[in-house]
Design an enzyme around this catalytic site. Structure first.
Site, PDB file in Angstrom:
ATOM      1  N   HIS A 122      -0.912   5.870   0.522  1.00  0.00           N
ATOM      2  CA  HIS A 122      -0.854   6.840  -0.568  1.00  0.00           C
ATOM      3  C   HIS A 122       0.557   7.018  -1.084  1.00  0.00           C
ATOM      4  O   HIS A 122       0.784   7.237  -2.265  1.00  0.00           O
ATOM      5  CB  HIS A 122      -1.386   8.197  -0.096  1.00  0.00           C
ATOM      6  CG  HIS A 122      -2.847   8.290  -0.261  1.00  0.00           C
ATOM      7  ND1 HIS A 122      -3.712   8.243   0.787  1.00  0.00           N
ATOM      8  CD2 HIS A 122      -3.588   8.378  -1.377  1.00  0.00           C
ATOM      9  CE1 HIS A 122      -4.936   8.312   0.322  1.00  0.00           C
ATOM     10  NE2 HIS A 122      -4.894   8.399  -0.978  1.00  0.00           N
ATOM     11  N   GLU A 180     -13.896 -15.643  -4.205  1.00  0.00           N
ATOM     12  CA  GLU A 180     -12.775 -15.460  -3.278  1.00  0.00           C
ATOM     13  C   GLU A 180     -13.064 -16.042  -1.898  1.00  0.00           C
ATOM     14  O   GLU A 180     -12.291 -15.879  -0.967  1.00  0.00           O
ATOM     15  CB  GLU A 180     -12.374 -13.982  -3.199  1.00  0.00           C
ATOM     16  CG  GLU A 180     -13.499 -13.004  -3.001  1.00  0.00           C
ATOM     17  CD  GLU A 180     -13.042 -11.535  -3.051  1.00  0.00           C
ATOM     18  OE1 GLU A 180     -11.832 -11.254  -3.020  1.00  0.00           O
ATOM     19  OE2 GLU A 180     -13.927 -10.665  -3.104  1.00  0.00           O
ATOM     20  N   ASP A 185      -7.744 -13.213  -1.442  1.00  0.00           N
ATOM     21  CA  ASP A 185      -8.616 -13.639  -0.354  1.00  0.00           C
ATOM     22  C   ASP A 185      -8.859 -15.142  -0.366  1.00  0.00           C
ATOM     23  O   ASP A 185      -8.897 -15.774   0.683  1.00  0.00           O
ATOM     24  CB  ASP A 185      -9.963 -12.901  -0.434  1.00  0.00           C
ATOM     25  CG  ASP A 185      -9.853 -11.508   0.162  1.00  0.00           C
ATOM     26  OD1 ASP A 185      -9.264 -11.380   1.257  1.00  0.00           O
ATOM     27  OD2 ASP A 185     -10.332 -10.548  -0.459  1.00  0.00           O
ATOM     28  N   CYS A 243      -8.123 -12.056 -10.785  1.00  0.00           N
ATOM     29  CA  CYS A 243      -7.572 -10.712 -10.560  1.00  0.00           C
ATOM     30  C   CYS A 243      -6.743 -10.634  -9.279  1.00  0.00           C
ATOM     31  O   CYS A 243      -6.304  -9.565  -8.891  1.00  0.00           O
ATOM     32  CB  CYS A 243      -8.685  -9.668 -10.559  1.00  0.00           C
ATOM     33  SG  CYS A 243      -9.936 -10.001  -9.329  1.00  0.00           S
TER      34      CYS A 243
HETATM   35  C1  PEP Z   1      -8.460 -10.709  -4.189  1.00  0.00           C
HETATM   36  O1  PEP Z   1      -8.924 -10.922  -3.077  1.00  0.00           O
HETATM   37  O2  PEP Z   1      -7.761 -11.522  -4.817  1.00  0.00           O
HETATM   38  C2  PEP Z   1      -8.693  -9.427  -4.858  1.00  0.00           C
HETATM   39  C3  PEP Z   1      -8.298  -9.224  -6.089  1.00  0.00           C
HETATM   40  O3  PEP Z   1      -9.295  -8.443  -4.156  1.00  0.00           O
HETATM   41  P1  PEP Z   1      -8.558  -7.562  -3.024  1.00  0.00           P
HETATM   42  O4  PEP Z   1      -7.086  -7.824  -3.126  1.00  0.00           O
HETATM   43  O5  PEP Z   1      -8.915  -6.162  -3.329  1.00  0.00           O
HETATM   44  O6  PEP Z   1      -9.176  -8.095  -1.773  1.00  0.00           O
HETATM   45 MG    MG Z   2     -10.509  -9.718  -2.293  1.00  0.00          MG
END
Ligand code: PEP
Ligand code: MG
Length: 583
Positions: free
Chosen positions: A190, A432, A456, A503
């Site tokens: 946080h 992922e 991931d 992402c």
């Molecule tokens: C990822 O795995 O690239 C992703 C965007 O999700 P997180 O980072 O939340 O696992």
């Molecule tokens: Mg992920």
């Protein structure tokens, strides 16, 4: 001396160290007589009441300045204050031991913290900071001490602390706290999230900062690199003064691109969106010129609280984000718990390999009632903007089908309640897991879009635990295996005429953008602060050149060669990029 930690909030800060000691009070035991016991109990009760009103005051201030979600953290603090077991234990011990109440309370507090820190449950461990934070407030009130707060600072300082609680961070004033560093903490704590919201440069997880740094030391905090320099020489100081000016100027120079589209010189249009964890971050998304939200990590709504968020609460959060984005896409990712994100109220068991365990969609499919609450809230919010839904950790088409089945049930339930939603909501799959990447041709027939989760995907395809700092040197986004997987995902998506975004953090790296652009990625989603530079790059290159870079990069044997080549080409294609960075 250079200390290395985890970059928590970008920017460069320079100034004097202010050691904010948030650790234990020294409480000397004082004997009390039998007839003084009621007075001690009354003092204890007064301290509890005073602490309560202080916390409510902070909660109000935070709601006003940062939004109600941040303020909710303090509900846990209020619950500690109402804990009958703790209160009764203090009173009993007081009667038995005939010692002053602050001494008895400090001992009970220590006992609680010890018990919690020995537990295996991550959520309960996280509660230690709540108990500690409230405990110190009660002690301060019992001992009649002045509040040691970061809001009353008279000059600009860099706060150095073992840890900063949410209440410490919330009382910081940007005017005088120009940066902060802590011994412990991670990127998604946080404290780190709040630092980003306040736009204060910060480095966390430095381990020994409080042991090595003295009051008044001159510090440089590089929140981009996660570095702290103690008492730098003149040359280093000059270097960072330039870097600091560049950071500010660079941000300003690019801000005029805010309303421009992400389009290459030869007309290839892509989309630059941003990732968020909390609805409050929408402001930053808009101010940095992102064209939508490519990843809304909803699990943060479920964390640091007791009980699960209701359909209504989730609906309000999703609706507020969707409507503030006024028609721009908002991709809401369903609950991605497990791995390194846990909640005790969902009783996720301790696992040997949590990243390979009961995570994300696996958990949601096993708990359809919890899952459906979220899906109904997302569907309802779809009436208020351009909402899309996305499932994390899909490993193959069976899981995508199962998730879509639960979504259909949620649709039916809403229809029964006569609630309208976007009947054509787009449904995407995060790619992922290598098995999903390798079967994208199958998945693309049943998904409306893909979003590549490289954080991931890299850890699973290269077998590198993404949170283990010992092997971090092997975590390579430009590894040929990763690039080949990305290419095949994009190609499979395009063959089935669906769009493909990314992402993971890789999408916001300037050194890699040409390759991703050249491979045909349609959407790039990143932290809001990374948006302006990426937009600038896209607007100043030709798609045909990016394609050449991607083709060549795919034929290079090592990640180092790929990186060097892509960076070199970037500066050849946009020679003034270096100048803008250094102006
Ligand atoms: C990822 O795995 O690239 C992703 C965007 O999700 P997180 O980072 O939340 O696992
Ligand atoms: Mg992920």
């Amino acid at each position: 001396m250079i200390l290395r930690g985890i970059p928590a909030s970008p920017g460069v800060a320079m100034g004097r160290a202010f050691l904010f000691d948030t650790r234990r009070f020294i409480v000397t035991p004082r004997k009390i007589r039998d007839d003084a016991i009621p007075k001690e109990i009354a003092r204890f009760e007064e301290a509890l009441i005073k602490t309560r009103s202080e916390i409510i005051g902070i909660q109000k201030k935070i709601t006003k300045e940062m939004g109600s979600h941040h303020a909710e953290i303090f509900n846990a603090h209020l619950l500690v204050l109402e804990d009958r077991m703790l209160i009764e234990e203090v009173i009993e011990k007081l009667k038995k031991e005939h010692k002053c109440v602050e001494h008895v309370f400090a001992k009970v507090l220590d006992k609680y913290i010890n018990v919690f820190s020995r537990m295996n449950d991550e959520y309960l461990k996280e509660r230690i900071s709540d108990i500690d934070d409230v405990g110190k407030r009660i002690l301060k009130n019992l001992m009649g001490q002045e509040e040691k707060s970061l809001s009353g600072l008279k000059q600009k300082v860099i706060v150095v602390a073992y840890d900063l609680s949410p209440s410490d961070t919330a009382t910081m004033h940007k005017k005088n706290v120009i940066g902060f560093i802590t011994d412990i903490g991670g990127r998604t704590s946080h404290t780190a999230i709040m630092a980003k919201s306040l736009e204060i440069p910060a480095v966390v997880g430095l381990q020994k900062a409080t042991a090595k740094i003295r009051v008044g030391d001159f510090l440089i905090v590089d929140g981009n690199e996660g570095i702290v320099i103690q008492n730098p020489d003149n040359k280093t100081l000059k270097k960072y003064q330039i870097k600091q000016k560049q950071f500010v100027k660079f941000e300003k120079a690019l801000v005029n691109l805010k309303n421009e589209p992400a389009q290459t010189l030869d007309g290839k249009r892509v989309e630059i969106s941003a990732n968020i964890e909390l609805p409050e971050e929408v402001y930053s998304v808009i101010s940095h010129g992102a064209e939508g939200i490519g990843l809304y990590r909803t699990e943060f709504l479920y964390m640091n609280r007791r009980g699960l968020p209701s359909e209504e609460e989730q609906f309000d959060a999703y609706k507020s984000v969707a409507s503030r984005l006024s028609g721009c896409p908002v991709i809401i990712r369903t609950l991605d718990l497990g791995g390194d994100k846990f909640l005790s109220q969902l009783e996720v068991p301790h696992e040997m390999n949590p990243f390979l365990g009961w995570r994300a969609i696996r958990f949601c499919l096993a708990q359809p009632e919890i899952f459906k609450v979220q899906l109904r809230a997302i569907l309802r919010a779809s009436k208020f903007g351009n909402v899309k839904v996305m499932f994390p950790m899909i490993s193959g088409v069976e899981e995508l089908r199962q998730a879509k089945d639960v979504l259909n049930e949620a649709r039916k339930e809403l229809r029964r309640r006569n609630i309208k939603f976007d009947e054509n909501i787009e449904v995407g799959a995060m790619i992922e897991i290598p098995s999903a990447a390798l079967t994208c041709d199958i998945l693309a027939k049943e998904a409306d879009f893909f979003s590549i989760g490289t954080n991931d995907l890299i850890q699973y395809s290269l077998a590198i635990d993404r949170v283990n700092e010992k092997i971090a040197y092997l975590y390579k986004p430009t590894h040929p295996a990763v690039l080949r997987l990305i290419k095949s995902i994009i190609d499979a998506g395009h063959r089935e005429k669906i769009w493909v975004g990314m992402c993971g953090e890789m999408a916001g790296e300037p050194g890699i953008i040409l390759i991703l652009l050249g491979l045909g990625l349609d959407e790039f989603s990143m932290s809001p602060a990374a948006v302006p530079e990426m937009k600038y790059i896209i607007r100043n290159v030709n798609f045909k050149d990016a394609k050449e870079v991607a083709d060549k990069a795919l034929n290079l044997p090592t990640s180092e060669e790929v990186e060097d080549f892509a960076n070199k080409r970037l500066l050849e294609l946009i020679p003034n990029l270096e100048k803008i960075r250094r102006q």
